[in-house]
Scaffold this active site. Sequence first.
Site, PDB file in Angstrom:
ATOM      1  N   ASP A   1      -2.996  -2.595   1.286  1.00  0.00           N
ATOM      2  CA  ASP A   1      -1.558  -2.164   0.769  1.00  0.00           C
ATOM      3  C   ASP A   1      -1.280  -0.961   1.809  1.00  0.00           C
ATOM      4  OD1 ASP A   1       0.886  -2.000  -0.719  1.00  0.00           O
ATOM      5  OD2 ASP A   1      -0.035  -1.227  -2.455  1.00  0.00           O
ATOM      6  N   GLY A   2       0.081  -0.779   1.747  1.00  0.00           N
ATOM      7  CA  GLY A   2       0.433   0.387   2.428  1.00  0.00           C
ATOM      8  C   GLY A   2       1.645   1.062   1.878  1.00  0.00           C
TER       9      GLY A   2
ATOM     10  N   GLU B   1       0.802  -1.889   5.806  1.00  0.00           N
ATOM     11  CA  GLU B   1       0.352  -3.196   5.214  1.00  0.00           C
ATOM     12  C   GLU B   1      -0.451  -3.640   6.436  1.00  0.00           C
ATOM     13  OE1 GLU B   1       0.750  -4.385   2.236  1.00  0.00           O
ATOM     14  OE2 GLU B   1       2.755  -3.293   1.208  1.00  0.00           O
TER      15      GLU B   1
ATOM     16  N   ASP C   1       0.262  -7.574  -1.691  1.00  0.00           N
ATOM     17  CA  ASP C   1       1.605  -7.717  -2.451  1.00  0.00           C
ATOM     18  C   ASP C   1       2.546  -7.791  -1.371  1.00  0.00           C
ATOM     19  OD1 ASP C   1       1.874  -5.107  -1.364  1.00  0.00           O
ATOM     20  OD2 ASP C   1       1.835  -4.200  -3.417  1.00  0.00           O
TER      21      ASP C   1
ATOM     22  N   HIS D   1       2.523  -3.192  -8.433  1.00  0.00           N
ATOM     23  CA  HIS D   1       2.988  -2.494  -9.546  1.00  0.00           C
ATOM     24  C   HIS D   1       2.865  -3.029 -10.878  1.00  0.00           C
ATOM     25  CE1 HIS D   1       4.031   0.530  -6.242  1.00  0.00           C
ATOM     26  NE2 HIS D   1       4.595  -0.513  -5.786  1.00  0.00           N
TER      27      HIS D   1
ATOM     28  N   ASP E   1      -2.875   0.761  -3.786  1.00  0.00           N
ATOM     29  CA  ASP E   1      -1.873   1.458  -3.664  1.00  0.00           C
ATOM     30  C   ASP E   1      -2.002   3.086  -3.793  1.00  0.00           C
ATOM     31  OD1 ASP E   1       1.337   1.356  -4.058  1.00  0.00           O
ATOM     32  OD2 ASP E   1       0.677   2.242  -5.871  1.00  0.00           O
TER      33      ASP E   1
END
Length: 310
Positions: A8-9, A43, A67, A121, A131
């Site tokens: 994730d980023g 990401e 995501d 989320h 995240d």
Amino acid sequence: MTIVAAADGSALGNPGPAGWAWYVDDSRWRAGGWPHGTNNQGELMAVLDLFRSTEHVPDEHLRILCDSQYVINCITKWMAGWKRKGWRKADGKPVLNVDLLKDIDAAIAGRDYSFEWVKGHAGHDLNEAADVRARAVAIAFQSGGAVPAGPGYPGSAAAAAELGATGADAVSGRRAVAHEDPDLFSSLLEGDFEPLTSSVRDQIITLEQELLRPDVRRDSSRVAVLLHPDFEEFGVSGRMWTRDAMLGAMGADIGPDPDMEVLDVALLDEATALMTYRTTGREGSALRSSLWRQTGGQWRLRFHQGTPEA
């Protein structure tokens, strides 16, 4: 065996202070970032570092939970066509984040991997863990705080570096610590500006020397701290570099650090210092000039030029 990891980023302001992270479990994760970047760059960097951190176990299937449809589509659908077209899109425009994508293209060669989209989320344990760590790095760059880089993946060169390997043993992405060295910057942080005392002069020289070290030049997070957001360079080769291009090239062939002969360090104004020096290395000697700017109490390299010496 399958390695299941979330990548994730995070970027505050997008662009703004940015972080990236991948997460397998509490003993296997890594994070890093930049003072200025985008969410997509975070990401992509998380995926790139995950491949690099597991390159010593190439026979294990790597299942990446992500995501970002952008990242998944870039790698699984669009990248091959962009590569055939010289890294240009169907409309002929250059591909965004091309340096990161080129590095990913090299890193995935011969690897057994798959991507799985997960909703962000939404309470997915691994995605939430990645995240949280990516956002923590972005916040650290925003606030000037510090976050751990994580233990890395067992057996990887990055994990070995975190356990105390020297810089000479490090590889690309060695450390992803989102903070400045407190000893190096402590005197600069005490006030808005410093006169060019011998102490500040020595620190500018130390920063310049740091950028010449192979272990630092393989560490995109550390280089991101040292480079000004508007950094530009006219290299010895004649190539013009931007900050993003320089960060994207981390991991390229890097030789031993050259010898440095300092010619001069001069204060141009209360927040600008010009350093001139000569380097001698495997490709000969070059005359170099670096313009350092003090922003937020920290010296960062704004411009660099190298000229081969006859």
